[in-house]
Each structure stands twice: as C-alpha cells, then as structure tokens.
Design a protein around this motif. Structure first.
Motif, PDB file in Angstrom:
ATOM      1  N   ASP A  59     -12.695 -19.290 -10.912  1.00 40.91           N
ATOM      2  CA  ASP A  59     -13.226 -18.164 -11.553  1.00 40.91           C
ATOM      3  C   ASP A  59     -12.217 -16.985 -11.484  1.00 40.91           C
ATOM      4  N   VAL A  60     -11.997 -16.647 -12.724  1.00 38.42           N
ATOM      5  CA  VAL A  60     -10.926 -15.636 -13.068  1.00 38.42           C
ATOM      6  C   VAL A  60     -11.460 -14.123 -13.740  1.00 38.42           C
ATOM      7  N   HIS A  61     -10.840 -13.242 -12.886  1.00 38.73           N
ATOM      8  CA  HIS A  61     -11.324 -11.770 -13.243  1.00 38.73           C
ATOM      9  C   HIS A  61     -10.040 -11.264 -13.364  1.00 38.73           C
ATOM     10  N   THR A  62      -9.486 -10.533 -14.590  1.00 40.98           N
ATOM     11  CA  THR A  62      -8.037 -10.274 -14.681  1.00 40.98           C
ATOM     12  C   THR A  62      -8.164  -9.224 -15.753  1.00 40.98           C
ATOM     13  N   SER A  63      -7.274  -8.327 -15.958  1.00 35.79           N
ATOM     14  CA  SER A  63      -6.847  -7.268 -16.548  1.00 35.79           C
ATOM     15  C   SER A  63      -6.220  -7.884 -18.198  1.00 35.79           C
TER      16      SER A  63
END
Length: 321
Positions: A59-63
């Motif tokens: 699960d990736v949450h990035t700018s």
C-alpha cells in the motif's frame, strides 16, 4: 506466515526522505525515482507491506514523483511475478516498454510483469495512492500470456467485468496476505479468470468463469450483510442492489451453497448475538436482540433456538469455548 513492514518519511530530514523513497522503490519494485521538478523537502511517502505465504500486497501513499524501470533494470530483474496495481487516489500517467501511454484515475487496474520496463507519474501537485498485488507468475495461467505480450497496460474501464474486477482487487488487497495457501490459490484463480475476461485474453472455460463470478458476488453480498446486520430493514432486495444483481440472482447464489439468503442472515445475526451475550454480560437479551437487527423478540427467540439448539438465556449460562 504473515510478514508486515511499515516505511514512512515522517520526521526525517529532506535528504533522508529522498534516500528512503529511492531505496524503497528500488528494493520493492526495482524502480528509479525522479523528482521531476519536486523539491526534495516535499518528498513524502507512507508505505505498508504485507506478505503472506504465497502473495504480497504493498500500500503506497506518496507525493508526486516520477518512477521508471528502465530496459536495463528490467532485463536484470529476477523473479517471475505479475504486478496488479489498483489506483486508489490521484490520477496517474503510464508509459510501457513499447512506448504506449495511458492515463488512469481512481479505481483503475493496471497490470504488468516484474521484469517489464515502464515509466509512471502521478498527476502534478497531487498525492498518489495505490495498492500493488504481487502474484507468482504460474498462478495467472489465463491472463499471464496477455500481460507478458502487452507489457504494462490498463484494464479497459469499459470492459464488461471491469467494475467487478476493481471491487475484487480492492478486497484482495485487504484479505490476501492473511489467507492460508489453499484459500490464496482459490482467490488468485478467481482473479486470473476475471483479468483474462476483462482483458480479452485467453479466456477460461465458461464454467470456471461463472463459478468465479458467483464466488465474488457471494463474497460481496456477505460483506454487505455483515456491515448491515444491525438494521432490521436489511433485505434481499437491498443486498442484491448493493451487488448489482437481481433478487432472484441473489437467491440463486446462496442456493448454490445449500441454503437461502434469509437463512444466512439469520445465522449471522444469531452468531453476533452469541458473541454479545458472552462478551457483554451487562446487556439484556432484549437489547442484544434488537442490536442484531431482529425486528421482534419472538423472531429472535425462534431464530436463536433454531440455530443454537437452546434459548438465549440458557446460552448465557454456558461458558464460552
């Protein structure tokens, strides 16, 4: 065995943030991260990894950033896994190794192989969140050939089964790492069949596809039932609407496993009541009955006796196992 990891840039200096993001992208996906005009101080990421005995989920949450797997990196990559991306937030742009480009939005499913070249970027100025399923290549026997031939590609959003596929991938991203080997294999067979049909690739036999669709719709129906057990208004019509089928089709789904949808609702309500009776001894039987969605005490008493073989009061005196 479930292995979990959490990687975050919170509370790190700008140079450390960028280094962490680059190292993580390389180690997890064999990708190079480019700032593309973003300042190092603005780089942020929160990444959660869960690996089960067969497959894994990231699960990736990035700018905003640009990531790339060059042909050189792709050719040097080991492993034979397929990657299934579910875009959860923010639009994104992809370019595969053949130069084909496509733009995704939330809900899109993108597939590719671990050794395929591609480049991707989030929409400028927006956070990017996506899940990635990593699946051993031999488990996608129907869809695998099409994925390898086409490189990274988006499943056509207009495909007949695309909405069902999106829902199924979303549920797998939550449940898959915690399934045992046998359950994982069954879940991935259904994924394989849905992908193959959505991508117009080598199609599974019609009987297998029908079975996979029934399993997924029944799972979605059970999820809706569990989430709405406390409502006395829970009905086959409402459940069918939530799954996108007719009430008659819903009844057939449960008849396939030997009982009616009404019996399943009753079983789950009594199961929840049993949990509350032992878990909340201060609550009255009447309170518990209505909290579990029964519309009258008479209905509750009949259902409880039918499922448990004893009254609720008798059950309260029995020590939980």
């Amino acid at each position: 065995m479930l292995t979990e990891a959490h990687i975050s840039t919170d509370n790190l200096r700008a140079d450390k943030r960028l280094a962490l993001v680059r190292d993580t992208a390389f180690n997890l996906f064999n990708l190079e991260v480019k700032l593309g005009g973003t300042e190092a101080a603005d780089v942020a990421a929160d990444i959660r990894v869960a690996r089960g005995p067969v497959a894994g989920v990231v699960d990736v949450h990035t700018s905003w950033s640009v990531v790339e797997r060059t042909r050189a990196r792709a050719s040097a990559a080991g492993g034979d896994n397929f990657l299934v991306y579910l875009i959860k937030q923010g639009g994104s742009w992809f370019q595969n190794g053949s130069g084909e480009e496509f733009v995704t939005s939330a809900g899109a499913v993108v597939v590719g192989s671990q050794d395929a070249a591609y480049k991707a970027a989030a929409a400028p100025g927006r956070d990017w969140r996506f899940n990635v399923l990593s699946v051993p290549g031999h488990l996608l026997s129907f869809a695998g050939e099409r994925i390898r031939q086409g490189g990274f590609q988006m499943v056509p959003p207009q495909a007949p089964l695309s909405q069902l596929l999106t829902s199924y991938v979303a549920s797998l991203c939550v449940e898959l790492p915690r399934l045992d080997v046998e359950a994982t294999a069954a879940a991935l067979r259904a994924l394989d069949q849905l992908l193959a049909s959505s991508m117009n690739g080598k199609r599974p036999p019609a009987e297998q596809l029908a079975h996979a669709l029934s399993d997924e719709r029944r799972r979605a129906a059970l999820h809706y039932i569990q989430a709405n057990l406390e409502s006395a208004a829970l009905s086959p019509a409402g459940i069918a609407h939530s799954v996108g089928i007719s009430p008659r089709q819903l009844h057939r789904l449960f008849e396939e496993v030997g009982h009616s949808v009404g019996v399943e609702i009753r079983r789950l309500r009594v199961e929840r009541a049993q949990h509350l009776i032992h878990g909340s001894p201060e609550r009255t039987i009447t309170d518990i009955a209505f909290a579990c969605g029964f519309d009258s005490l008479a209905t509750f008493y009949r259902a409880f006796k039918a499922e448990a073989g004893m009254t609720a009061s008798e059950f309260r005196t029995v020590s939980p196992r």
